[in-house]
Write a protein that holds these residues in place. Structure first.
Motif, PDB file in Angstrom:
ATOM      1  N   TRP A 179       0.840  -1.206   0.000  1.00 34.85           N
ATOM      2  CA  TRP A 179       0.000   0.000   0.000  1.00 34.85           C
ATOM      3  C   TRP A 179       0.874   1.255   0.000  1.00 34.85           C
ATOM      4  O   TRP A 179       0.611   2.198  -0.749  1.00 34.85           O
ATOM      5  CB  TRP A 179      -0.893  -0.002   1.238  1.00 34.85           C
ATOM      6  N   ALA A 180       1.881   1.254   0.843  1.00 31.97           N
ATOM      7  CA  ALA A 180       2.737   2.442   0.952  1.00 31.97           C
ATOM      8  C   ALA A 180       3.465   2.714  -0.362  1.00 31.97           C
ATOM      9  O   ALA A 180       3.511   3.862  -0.834  1.00 31.97           O
ATOM     10  CB  ALA A 180       3.735   2.255   2.089  1.00 31.97           C
ATOM     11  N   LEU A 181       4.026   1.683  -0.984  1.00 32.26           N
ATOM     12  CA  LEU A 181       4.811   1.875  -2.200  1.00 32.26           C
ATOM     13  C   LEU A 181       3.953   2.281  -3.390  1.00 32.26           C
ATOM     14  O   LEU A 181       4.356   3.109  -4.212  1.00 32.26           O
ATOM     15  CB  LEU A 181       5.584   0.593  -2.531  1.00 32.26           C
ATOM     16  N   VAL A 182       2.770   1.696  -3.497  1.00 34.20           N
ATOM     17  CA  VAL A 182       1.918   1.954  -4.669  1.00 34.20           C
ATOM     18  C   VAL A 182       1.065   3.202  -4.483  1.00 34.20           C
ATOM     19  O   VAL A 182       0.824   3.952  -5.440  1.00 34.20           O
ATOM     20  CB  VAL A 182       1.025   0.727  -4.963  1.00 34.20           C
ATOM     21  N   MET A 183       0.651   3.482  -3.257  1.00 29.85           N
ATOM     22  CA  MET A 183      -0.333   4.543  -3.034  1.00 29.85           C
ATOM     23  C   MET A 183       0.261   5.881  -2.601  1.00 29.85           C
ATOM     24  O   MET A 183      -0.218   6.939  -3.020  1.00 29.85           O
ATOM     25  CB  MET A 183      -1.349   4.084  -1.979  1.00 29.85           C
ATOM     26  N   LEU A 184       1.272   5.857  -1.762  1.00 34.83           N
ATOM     27  CA  LEU A 184       1.693   7.104  -1.113  1.00 34.83           C
ATOM     28  C   LEU A 184       2.225   8.171  -2.075  1.00 34.83           C
ATOM     29  O   LEU A 184       1.840   9.347  -1.949  1.00 34.83           O
ATOM     30  CB  LEU A 184       2.725   6.803  -0.028  1.00 34.83           C
ATOM     31  N   PRO A 185       3.099   7.852  -3.039  1.00 37.13           N
ATOM     32  CA  PRO A 185       3.592   8.928  -3.926  1.00 37.13           C
ATOM     33  C   PRO A 185       2.481   9.658  -4.678  1.00 37.13           C
ATOM     34  O   PRO A 185       2.410  10.900  -4.623  1.00 37.13           O
ATOM     35  CB  PRO A 185       4.553   8.195  -4.868  1.00 37.13           C
ATOM     36  N   PRO A 186       1.576   8.963  -5.380  1.00 34.40           N
ATOM     37  CA  PRO A 186       0.506   9.703  -6.065  1.00 34.40           C
ATOM     38  C   PRO A 186      -0.473  10.372  -5.101  1.00 34.40           C
ATOM     39  O   PRO A 186      -0.992  11.448  -5.398  1.00 34.40           O
ATOM     40  CB  PRO A 186      -0.194   8.636  -6.920  1.00 34.40           C
ATOM     41  N   LEU A 187      -0.724   9.753  -3.950  1.00 34.67           N
ATOM     42  CA  LEU A 187      -1.620  10.377  -2.978  1.00 34.67           C
ATOM     43  C   LEU A 187      -1.030  11.671  -2.443  1.00 34.67           C
ATOM     44  O   LEU A 187      -1.756  12.652  -2.213  1.00 34.67           O
ATOM     45  CB  LEU A 187      -1.907   9.416  -1.824  1.00 34.67           C
ATOM     46  N   PHE A 188       0.286  11.693  -2.247  1.00 36.45           N
ATOM     47  CA  PHE A 188       0.943  12.905  -1.774  1.00 36.45           C
ATOM     48  C   PHE A 188       0.753  14.041  -2.783  1.00 36.45           C
ATOM     49  O   PHE A 188       0.424  15.175  -2.414  1.00 36.45           O
ATOM     50  CB  PHE A 188       2.432  12.633  -1.549  1.00 36.45           C
ATOM     51  N   LEU A 189       0.950  13.741  -4.067  1.00 33.53           N
ATOM     52  CA  LEU A 189       0.777  14.763  -5.095  1.00 33.53           C
ATOM     53  C   LEU A 189      -0.680  15.213  -5.195  1.00 33.53           C
ATOM     54  O   LEU A 189      -0.968  16.400  -5.351  1.00 33.53           O
ATOM     55  CB  LEU A 189       1.266  14.243  -6.445  1.00 33.53           C
ATOM     56  N   LEU A 190      -1.592  14.251  -5.119  1.00 33.47           N
ATOM     57  CA  LEU A 190      -3.015  14.607  -5.180  1.00 33.47           C
ATOM     58  C   LEU A 190      -3.407  15.516  -4.022  1.00 33.47           C
ATOM     59  O   LEU A 190      -4.263  16.400  -4.155  1.00 33.47           O
ATOM     60  CB  LEU A 190      -3.878  13.336  -5.164  1.00 33.47           C
ATOM     61  N   TRP A 191      -2.787  15.288  -2.890  1.00 29.87           N
ATOM     62  CA  TRP A 191      -3.104  16.087  -1.705  1.00 29.87           C
ATOM     63  C   TRP A 191      -2.485  17.485  -1.785  1.00 29.87           C
ATOM     64  O   TRP A 191      -3.104  18.472  -1.398  1.00 29.87           O
ATOM     65  CB  TRP A 191      -2.603  15.358  -0.461  1.00 29.87           C
ATOM     66  N   ARG A 192      -1.255  17.556  -2.299  1.00 30.10           N
ATOM     67  CA  ARG A 192      -0.512  18.804  -2.279  1.00 30.10           C
ATOM     68  C   ARG A 192      -0.817  19.729  -3.456  1.00 30.10           C
ATOM     69  O   ARG A 192      -0.750  20.956  -3.323  1.00 30.10           O
ATOM     70  CB  ARG A 192       0.993  18.501  -2.279  1.00 30.10           C
ATOM     71  N   VAL A 193      -1.122  19.158  -4.612  1.00 30.66           N
ATOM     72  CA  VAL A 193      -1.278  19.970  -5.827  1.00 30.66           C
ATOM     73  C   VAL A 193      -2.753  20.119  -6.170  1.00 30.66           C
ATOM     74  O   VAL A 193      -3.442  19.130  -6.439  1.00 30.66           O
ATOM     75  CB  VAL A 193      -0.523  19.343  -7.013  1.00 30.66           C
ATOM     76  N   PRO A 194      -3.260  21.338  -6.183  1.00 30.08           N
ATOM     77  CA  PRO A 194      -4.658  21.541  -6.578  1.00 30.08           C
ATOM     78  C   PRO A 194      -4.814  21.366  -8.089  1.00 30.08           C
ATOM     79  O   PRO A 194      -3.860  21.473  -8.853  1.00 30.08           O
ATOM     80  CB  PRO A 194      -4.936  22.995  -6.164  1.00 30.08           C
ATOM     81  N   ILE A 195      -6.028  21.077  -8.496  1.00 32.86           N
ATOM     82  CA  ILE A 195      -6.332  20.922  -9.919  1.00 32.86           C
ATOM     83  C   ILE A 195      -7.204  22.085 -10.356  1.00 32.86           C
ATOM     84  O   ILE A 195      -8.187  22.430  -9.689  1.00 32.86           O
ATOM     85  CB  ILE A 195      -7.049  19.584 -10.182  1.00 32.86           C
ATOM     86  N   GLY A 196      -6.841  22.693 -11.479  1.00 32.81           N
ATOM     87  CA  GLY A 196      -7.596  23.838 -11.981  1.00 32.81           C
ATOM     88  C   GLY A 196      -8.722  23.403 -12.890  1.00 32.81           C
ATOM     89  O   GLY A 196      -8.494  23.023 -14.049  1.00 32.81           O
ATOM     90  N   TRP A 197      -9.929  23.440 -12.376  1.00 31.33           N
ATOM     91  CA  TRP A 197     -11.086  22.981 -13.150  1.00 31.33           C
ATOM     92  C   TRP A 197     -11.664  24.117 -13.981  1.00 31.33           C
ATOM     93  O   TRP A 197     -11.706  25.266 -13.540  1.00 31.33           O
ATOM     94  CB  TRP A 197     -12.158  22.421 -12.215  1.00 31.33           C
ATOM     95  N   ARG A 198     -12.161  23.795 -15.155  1.00 27.34           N
ATOM     96  CA  ARG A 198     -12.773  24.767 -16.047  1.00 27.34           C
ATOM     97  C   ARG A 198     -14.280  24.804 -15.826  1.00 27.34           C
ATOM     98  O   ARG A 198     -14.839  23.921 -15.160  1.00 27.34           O
ATOM     99  CB  ARG A 198     -12.451  24.425 -17.503  1.00 27.34           C
ATOM    100  N   PRO A 199     -14.953  25.776 -16.397  1.00 24.45           N
ATOM    101  CA  PRO A 199     -16.417  25.800 -16.318  1.00 24.45           C
ATOM    102  C   PRO A 199     -17.014  24.497 -16.863  1.00 24.45           C
ATOM    103  O   PRO A 199     -16.387  23.804 -17.671  1.00 24.45           O
ATOM    104  CB  PRO A 199     -16.804  26.996 -17.187  1.00 24.45           C
ATOM    105  N   LEU A 200     -18.211  24.188 -16.430  1.00 30.28           N
ATOM    106  CA  LEU A 200     -18.839  22.899 -16.710  1.00 30.28           C
ATOM    107  C   LEU A 200     -18.815  22.522 -18.183  1.00 30.28           C
ATOM    108  O   LEU A 200     -18.382  21.438 -18.571  1.00 30.28           O
ATOM    109  CB  LEU A 200     -20.286  22.917 -16.197  1.00 30.28           C
ATOM    110  N   GLY A 201     -19.279  23.419 -19.041  1.00 28.91           N
ATOM    111  CA  GLY A 201     -19.351  23.099 -20.461  1.00 28.91           C
ATOM    112  C   GLY A 201     -17.984  22.838 -21.057  1.00 28.91           C
ATOM    113  O   GLY A 201     -17.787  21.882 -21.827  1.00 28.91           O
ATOM    114  N   SER A 202     -17.018  23.693 -20.723  1.00 25.71           N
ATOM    115  CA  SER A 202     -15.659  23.532 -21.238  1.00 25.71           C
ATOM    116  C   SER A 202     -15.034  22.245 -20.734  1.00 25.71           C
ATOM    117  O   SER A 202     -14.372  21.521 -21.495  1.00 25.71           O
ATOM    118  CB  SER A 202     -14.811  24.734 -20.816  1.00 25.71           C
ATOM    119  N   GLN A 203     -15.260  21.923 -19.441  1.00 29.01           N
ATOM    120  CA  GLN A 203     -14.691  20.696 -18.881  1.00 29.01           C
ATOM    121  C   GLN A 203     -15.304  19.467 -19.530  1.00 29.01           C
ATOM    122  O   GLN A 203     -14.618  18.458 -19.767  1.00 29.01           O
ATOM    123  CB  GLN A 203     -14.938  20.669 -17.372  1.00 29.01           C
ATOM    124  N   LEU A 204     -16.587  19.530 -19.870  1.00 28.81           N
ATOM    125  CA  LEU A 204     -17.279  18.391 -20.473  1.00 28.81           C
ATOM    126  C   LEU A 204     -16.671  18.035 -21.819  1.00 28.81           C
ATOM    127  O   LEU A 204     -16.325  16.874 -22.072  1.00 28.81           O
ATOM    128  CB  LEU A 204     -18.771  18.699 -20.621  1.00 28.81           C
TER     129      LEU A 204
END
Length: 573
Positions: free
Chosen positions: A145-170
């Motif tokens: 679990w630690a080897l497979v999950m922790l690196p991507p989970l750390f990035l997901l936690w630390r780096v926000p994702i910039g979402w676009r308006p609904l239509g553009s994101q769709l």
């Protein structure tokens, strides 16, 4: 845009501003791409380890690398197509976490036990109880679990994702999914010849692709279950009635059906195993009234499939959860029925008949921590039978006992200290870490304890017969077998189409008191010869109906394993 207008999180991450987005951060496309690559490469360690160990790949050496890269890209693009459709604020990160947990767990169990993930294995997982979870937890699982999950989970936690308006994101999500899918198809066509040969010659490989194996299995299971949920339970054997053997009877029949757990025929002493793991049964066999069936095939490779199939009038190929089973028909005919469970439930086979569990028993030396040894199934049996409907009990009783048996991987927990004839035994649930001989010792101890339990059950039945109360009998058969490291496979649950014999060849024994033999016209010499005939779980339903002389149109004499040895039924006292 000036630095003053950028968020602190984007400054820390060193990310560029995103014009027109609802928030600042990494673009969803980058999150999808990076997570897809991680899952395809790191999350598929078991797949790649298996792939490069294949003889044809090992022989090709570096020549296998282009195909491996192509296969990896196909997997990555397919995962990217899936993630693109789920790239929404409030959805993407929870889904990513779930997929990482699934992938890490799959990786551990595939590496440790050689399991693969299909719909039947997924059903197994969904029905796993707390005791089974305890047996599967290990330091190795936490490390994976630690080897497979922790690196991507750390990035997901630390780096926000910039979402676009609904239509553009769709439209961006749809476009990315289409392009990723097209890329997956394109690369697959480039390596099609090698891929087709690989999947044809090594069918288990397709069930090792993380996390798509679980996504596919879940979708297939949902597609199978939804129509069934809308169906009304189909009644069977509505014409069931007791046969002439019950006319004027002085001694009602008492049949015990023991549903074994994970016992494989290869380690059963009565079947010619090098060790005598069944000394008690061997003594009963020498007495002439016990028969071992040496060529029995299970209906599935896990309990979730095999137990409902055993008790169903349908064959293995016809299975459906909407049909009544053996116990319904026996009860409808007027017999008393009771199911006693020392496992994780009857999987629907006992839902409409009286049933109890050992889970709440407080028996010193037999029950501890919510789990009981199988001998607990014998506790207060006479009292349990006396509590059944007296009218039905006077006609006859069918008692089912569902064992804990040889349930792994913690085989050492299935046997009391005084019932371990083979030592030293593996005392770990990480089976690959144990010397093979210690693993076999631990498993053989469970078979020896099953032998002890069956011997005690037969003594109880013999006493009931000698006291003049009942004509008694017993049928024991395991639900499926087990792999103990053969071809690097452990436990069970391999898809039936390519399951090894160790998981489908199961032991079966039958014992009948002289009174029941006479009542049903059973010829024991014939039965001993019949014991070598090939039969399967598909025979179980009809064999029990025939033995209990229950008349119904659903009964098929051709599937009654005892029918060739039955003569005229004895009526009256």
């Amino acid at each position: 845009m000036s630095l003053l207008n950028r968020s602190p999180a984007s400054l820390r991450a060193g990310l560029p501003p995103m014009s027109g987005s609802l928030s600042y951060g990494a673009k969803p496309l980058w999150a999808v791409c990076l997570l897809s690559l991680w899952l395809a490469l790191v999350g598929n360690r078991a797949l790649w380890q298996y792939f490069f160990a294949l003889p044809e790949q090992a022989q090709a050496g570096m020549g296998a690398l282009p195909f491996a890269i192509g296969l990896g890209l196909v997997i990555a693009f397919a995962i990217a197509a899936l993630l693109s459709l789920l790239a929404w604020p409030g959805v993407f990160k929870p889904v990513a976490v779930l997929l990482l947990v699934i992938t890490a767990s799959n990786t551990h169990f595939m590496l440790q036990y050689g399991t693969v993930i299909d719909s039947t294995m997924l059903v197994n997982v969904l029905h796993t109880d707390a005791r089974e979870v305890r047996d599967l937890l290990s330091p190795g699982l936490l490390i994976t679990w630690a080897l497979v999950m922790l690196p991507p989970l750390f990035l997901l936690w630390r780096v926000p994702i910039g979402w676009r308006p609904l239509g553009s994101q769709l439209w961006r999500n749809l476009l990315t999914a289409v392009l990723a899918l097209a890329a997956a198809v394109g690369v697959a066509l480039l390596v099609y010849q090698d891929m087709a040969s690989l999947m044809r010659n090594h069918k288990s490989l397709r069930f090792m692709i993380n996390p798509l194996n679980t996504v596919y299995a879940g979708g297939k299971l949902l597609a199978q279950q939804l129509p069934h949920e809308a169906r009304v339970l189909r009644r069977v054997g509505e014409d069931a009635q007791l046969g002439p053997a019950y006319d004027g009877q002085a001694r009602p029949p008492l049949l015990v059906l023991v549903v074994g757990e994970t016992a494989r025929a290869a380690n059963f002493g009565l079947g010619g195993y090098a060790r005598q793991t069944t000394p008690a049964l061997a003594q009963w066999q020498a007495g002439g009234d016990l028969v071992y069936f040496s060529d029995v095939t299970s209906c599935g490779t896990n309990t979730e499939v095999s137990v409902p199939c055993m008790f169903s009038p349908l064959s293995r190929q016809e299975q459906g959860p909407w049909t009544e089973g053996l116990l319904d028909v026996l009860q409808r005919a007027g017999l008393a029925v009771l199911w006693i469970d020392n496992q994780s439930g009857c999987k629907g086979a006992c839902d409409r008949v009286p049933n109890v569990s050992t889970a709440d028993l407080q028996l010193p030396a037999l029950c501890e921590g919510g789990e009981c040894f199988d001998a607990a199934l014998l506790a207060d049996l006479d009292t349990r039978l006396a509590a059944l409907d007296p009218v039905r009990r006077a006609k006859g009783v069918v008692l089912v006992m569902h064992q804990m048996g040889s349930h792994g991987p913690a085989y050492f927990r299935r046997t009391p200290a005084e019932h371990k004839p083979f030592v030293p035994e593996c005392a770990s649930n990480t089976l690959s870490e144990c010397p093979h001989e210690q693993l076999v010792n631990a498993f053989d101890n469970t078979i020896a304890y099953t032998d002890y339990f069956l011997g005690q059950t037969l003594q109880w039945l013999q006493k009931r017969a000698q006291d003049g109360g009942n004509d008694t009998g017993l049928i024991y058969v395991s639900d499926h077998g087990e792999s103990l490291g053969e071809n690097n496979l452990y436990l069970h649950g391999v898809p039936y189409a390519f399951a090894p014999t160790e998981q489908t060849h199961v032991p079966m024994v039958a014992w009948f008191s002289p009174g029941l033999q006479k009542r049903m016209g059973l010829g024991m010499d014939c039965l001993r010869k019949q014991g070598a005939a090939p039969i399967s779980h598909d025979h179980y339903f009809h064999t029990v109906l025939g033995l209990m002389d229950v008349k119904t149109q659903v009964y098929q004499r051709g599937l009654d394993a005892l029918a060739p040895c039955e003569g005229p039924r004895t009526t009256g006292p």
